[in-house]
Motif scaffolding. Structure first.
Motif, mmCIF file in Angstrom:
data_model
loop_
_atom_site.group_PDB
_atom_site.id
_atom_site.type_symbol
_atom_site.label_atom_id
_atom_site.label_comp_id
_atom_site.label_asym_id
_atom_site.label_seq_id
_atom_site.Cartn_x
_atom_site.Cartn_y
_atom_site.Cartn_z
ATOM 1 N N MET A 1 0.819 -1.119 0.151
ATOM 2 C CA MET A 1 0.107 0.024 0.119
ATOM 3 C C MET A 1 0.835 1.197 -0.014
ATOM 4 S SD MET A 1 -3.320 0.695 2.430
ATOM 5 C CE MET A 1 -3.986 -0.899 2.090
ATOM 6 N N ASN A 2 0.660 2.333 -0.803
ATOM 7 C CA ASN A 2 1.292 3.380 -0.830
ATOM 8 C C ASN A 2 1.068 4.284 0.137
ATOM 9 O OD1 ASN A 2 -0.760 5.121 -1.851
ATOM 10 N ND2 ASN A 2 -0.524 4.258 -3.851
ATOM 11 N N LYS A 3 2.151 5.435 0.073
ATOM 12 C CA LYS A 3 2.026 6.642 1.262
ATOM 13 C C LYS A 3 0.601 7.232 1.323
ATOM 14 C CE LYS A 3 6.964 7.648 1.457
ATOM 15 N NZ LYS A 3 7.955 8.591 0.970
ATOM 16 N N GLU A 4 -0.035 7.368 0.168
ATOM 17 C CA GLU A 4 -1.413 7.945 0.039
ATOM 18 C C GLU A 4 -2.414 7.135 0.653
ATOM 19 O OE1 GLU A 4 -4.039 10.399 -3.303
ATOM 20 O OE2 GLU A 4 -2.559 9.175 -4.035
ATOM 21 N N SER A 5 -2.350 6.038 0.306
ATOM 22 C CA SER A 5 -3.408 5.105 0.807
ATOM 23 C C SER A 5 -3.064 4.877 2.410
ATOM 24 C CB SER A 5 -2.895 3.487 0.139
ATOM 25 O OG SER A 5 -3.284 3.705 -1.224
ATOM 26 N N ASN A 6 -1.731 4.869 2.575
ATOM 27 C CA ASN A 6 -1.722 4.753 4.138
ATOM 28 C C ASN A 6 -2.200 6.168 4.988
ATOM 29 O OD1 ASN A 6 -0.266 2.307 4.738
ATOM 30 N ND2 ASN A 6 1.542 3.236 4.128
ATOM 31 N N HIS A 8 -4.694 7.850 3.941
ATOM 32 C CA HIS A 8 -6.371 7.729 4.026
ATOM 33 C C HIS A 8 -6.792 6.445 5.270
ATOM 34 C CE1 HIS A 8 -7.766 10.113 0.700
ATOM 35 N NE2 HIS A 8 -6.644 9.753 0.004
ATOM 36 N N ILE A 9 -6.109 5.676 5.075
ATOM 37 C CA ILE A 9 -6.293 4.827 6.131
ATOM 38 C C ILE A 9 -6.153 5.099 7.862
ATOM 39 C CG2 ILE A 9 -5.576 2.185 7.128
ATOM 40 C CD1 ILE A 9 -7.393 2.225 4.654
ATOM 41 N N LYS A 10 -5.243 5.839 7.819
ATOM 42 C CA LYS A 10 -5.154 6.409 8.948
ATOM 43 C C LYS A 10 -6.237 7.495 9.553
ATOM 44 C CE LYS A 10 0.077 5.774 9.358
ATOM 45 N NZ LYS A 10 1.249 6.467 9.283
ATOM 46 N N THR A 11 -6.821 8.310 8.759
ATOM 47 C CA THR A 11 -7.569 9.003 8.941
ATOM 48 C C THR A 11 -9.197 8.508 9.195
ATOM 49 O OG1 THR A 11 -8.140 9.636 6.674
ATOM 50 C CG2 THR A 11 -6.507 10.954 7.759
ATOM 51 N N LEU A 12 -9.214 7.192 8.974
ATOM 52 C CA LEU A 12 -10.431 6.482 9.167
ATOM 53 C C LEU A 12 -10.555 6.081 10.572
ATOM 54 C CD1 LEU A 12 -10.563 4.304 5.865
ATOM 55 C CD2 LEU A 12 -11.571 6.474 6.043
ATOM 56 N N GLY A 13 -11.935 5.517 10.929
ATOM 57 C CA GLY A 13 -11.974 4.917 12.097
ATOM 58 C C GLY A 13 -11.773 3.452 11.950
ATOM 59 N N LEU A 19 -12.237 -2.514 6.969
ATOM 60 C CA LEU A 19 -13.054 -3.047 5.676
ATOM 61 C C LEU A 19 -12.057 -2.670 4.508
ATOM 62 C CD1 LEU A 19 -15.562 -3.573 4.187
ATOM 63 C CD2 LEU A 19 -16.369 -1.454 4.457
ATOM 64 N N LEU A 20 -11.563 -1.369 4.345
ATOM 65 C CA LEU A 20 -10.524 -0.975 3.268
ATOM 66 C C LEU A 20 -9.496 -1.608 3.116
ATOM 67 C CD1 LEU A 20 -12.987 1.355 3.189
ATOM 68 C CD2 LEU A 20 -11.015 2.809 2.499
ATOM 69 N N VAL A 21 -8.827 -2.042 4.340
ATOM 70 C CA VAL A 21 -7.415 -2.766 4.003
ATOM 71 C C VAL A 21 -8.086 -4.117 3.572
ATOM 72 C CG1 VAL A 21 -5.830 -4.123 5.371
ATOM 73 C CG2 VAL A 21 -6.318 -1.376 5.862
ATOM 74 N N GLU A 22 -8.969 -4.861 4.256
ATOM 75 C CA GLU A 22 -9.290 -6.021 3.760
ATOM 76 C C GLU A 22 -9.891 -6.395 2.281
ATOM 77 O OE1 GLU A 22 -9.172 -10.214 4.169
ATOM 78 O OE2 GLU A 22 -8.773 -8.678 5.784
ATOM 79 N N LEU A 23 -10.531 -5.333 1.914
ATOM 80 C CA LEU A 23 -11.067 -5.487 0.476
ATOM 81 C C LEU A 23 -9.984 -5.274 -0.548
ATOM 82 C CD1 LEU A 23 -14.619 -3.355 0.638
ATOM 83 C CD2 LEU A 23 -14.282 -5.841 0.356
ATOM 84 N N ASN A 24 -9.066 -4.389 -0.162
ATOM 85 C CA ASN A 24 -7.795 -4.256 -1.042
ATOM 86 C C ASN A 24 -7.089 -5.459 -1.106
ATOM 87 O OD1 ASN A 24 -7.213 -1.534 -2.205
ATOM 88 N ND2 ASN A 24 -8.328 -0.967 -0.466
ATOM 89 N N GLU A 25 -6.753 -6.145 0.190
ATOM 90 C CA GLU A 25 -5.876 -7.210 -0.141
ATOM 91 C C GLU A 25 -6.664 -8.452 -0.522
ATOM 92 O OE1 GLU A 25 -3.283 -8.115 1.739
ATOM 93 O OE2 GLU A 25 -2.880 -5.833 2.044
ATOM 94 N N GLN A 26 -8.153 -8.452 -0.611
ATOM 95 C CA GLN A 26 -8.593 -9.639 -1.525
ATOM 96 C C GLN A 26 -8.863 -9.199 -2.787
ATOM 97 O OE1 GLN A 26 -12.547 -10.410 0.506
ATOM 98 N NE2 GLN A 26 -11.717 -10.670 2.411
ATOM 99 N N ARG A 27 -8.737 -7.933 -3.246
ATOM 100 C CA ARG A 27 -8.650 -7.421 -4.710
ATOM 101 C C ARG A 27 -10.457 -7.307 -4.910
ATOM 102 N NH1 ARG A 27 -3.730 -5.302 -5.581
ATOM 103 N NH2 ARG A 27 -2.068 -7.060 -5.122
ATOM 104 N N ARG A 28 -11.152 -7.084 -3.812
ATOM 105 C CA ARG A 28 -12.319 -6.994 -4.079
ATOM 106 C C ARG A 28 -12.882 -5.414 -4.351
ATOM 107 N NH1 ARG A 28 -15.915 -10.840 -2.057
ATOM 108 N NH2 ARG A 28 -17.397 -9.402 -2.941
ATOM 109 N N SER A 29 -12.752 -4.807 -5.539
ATOM 110 C CA SER A 29 -13.237 -3.570 -5.746
ATOM 111 C C SER A 29 -14.898 -3.327 -5.595
ATOM 112 C CB SER A 29 -12.538 -3.127 -6.896
ATOM 113 O OG SER A 29 -12.975 -3.981 -8.015
#
Length: 278
Positions: A1-6, A8-13, A19-29
């Motif tokens: 995951m790139n810096k921009e993705s990180n 966004h993730i850090k600013t979420l609950g 949810l977003l990490v797991e969907l990205n890991e599963q390639r489930r767009s």
């Protein structure tokens, strides 16, 4: 995951980040509320609330009630994003066997010269026609025994959908010419791919499907374009019944009758011949 993705993730609950990490890991767009509940452990109502908040933040796009797309981080926030319509078709089929077919398969196999604006798929599950993310989807109901002649089509390096192979695509077009644009469009695909198609497989599929109209239309076109000799076509001829059917069911019942294939030739031979030069 790139810096921009990180970022966004850090600013979420924690739940949304999970949810977003797991969907990205599963390639489930593309995902649904049940996926959200499964990943986060939330109740269905809480899962819907979580997705609603993610949608407000521009992290996901709502395709239809209960079905969503992830917005890629690189597109920024508050961005509408619709994933590949072929992936959406897969999601609409759910867990039932499916494959992209008819006009959509013709287009993906590059067997047409005109674009197709409806996404066609075949499935053993009844799925109503619907518009999702700006695309029109139409599903053709098939039986378990009719699920054959299927292959993978890769959307990108990680994701694929199921699609009818070239021979099955022709057979489906002969069965439902309306979902391709008429028998002339099917004939174009047959002629365009004449050096690639497996004629024996085409005939095997037609016999396996067991639809008289398909057998008649296939036999006639193979003979018309000299893609098979009389001996090769004999298995198809042996299965004909006495009734006559129209070559193109979309056109009026007019034109000469051909006893050999039990067809009413309501498409002029000249029109079929002109395909050779397109």
């Amino acid at each position: 995951m790139n810096k921009e993705s990180n970022f966004h993730i850090k600013t979420l609950g924690p739940r949304a980040a999970q949810l977003l990490v797991e969907l990205n890991e599963q390639r489930r767009s593309t995902f649904n509320v049940a996926d959200v509940a499964s990943i986060t452990g939330l109740s269905p109502s809480a899962a819907r609330n979580l997705v609603h908040k993610a949608q407000q933040r521009g992290l996901v796009t709502r395709l239809k009630p209960g079905l969503y797309n992830l917005v890629p981080f690189e597109l920024g926030r508050a961005t509408e994003h619709v994933d590949s319509p072929y992936i959406i078709a897969r999601e609409l089929a759910g867990t039932a066997p499916y494959f992209l077919s008819h006009g959509t398969a013709f287009e993906l196999h590059r067997m047409v010269t005109q674009p197709n604006f409806t996404i066609y798929a075949s499935s053993t599950r009844r799925v109503r026609p619907q518009t999702v993310g700006g695309y029109d989807f139409r599903f053709v109901l098939i039986t378990d025994k009719q699920e054959f002649g299927v292959m993978k089509h890769w959307i990108d390096k990680q994701r694929f959908v199921m699609i009818s192979d070239m021979e099955r695509t022709i057979i489906d077009g002969l069965r439902h010419p309306a979902y391709v644009g008429g028998i002339t469009e099917v004939a174009k695909g047959l002629w365009m791919k004449r050096d690639t198609l497996n004629i024996r497989r085409l005939m095997d599929y037609a016999q396996r499907l067991g639809v008289g109209a398909v057998i008649r239309r296939l036999g006639y076109l193979l003979e018309h374009y000299e893609l098979a000799d009389a001996a090769t076509l004999e298995p198809l001829l042996s299965q004909l019944t006495a009734s006559y059917l129209r070559l193109d069911p979309l056109l009026p019942a007019e034109g000469p009758y051909l006893s050999r294939w039990k067809l009413q030739l309501n498409v002029p031979a000249e029109e079929l011949d002109s395909i050779r030069f397109t």
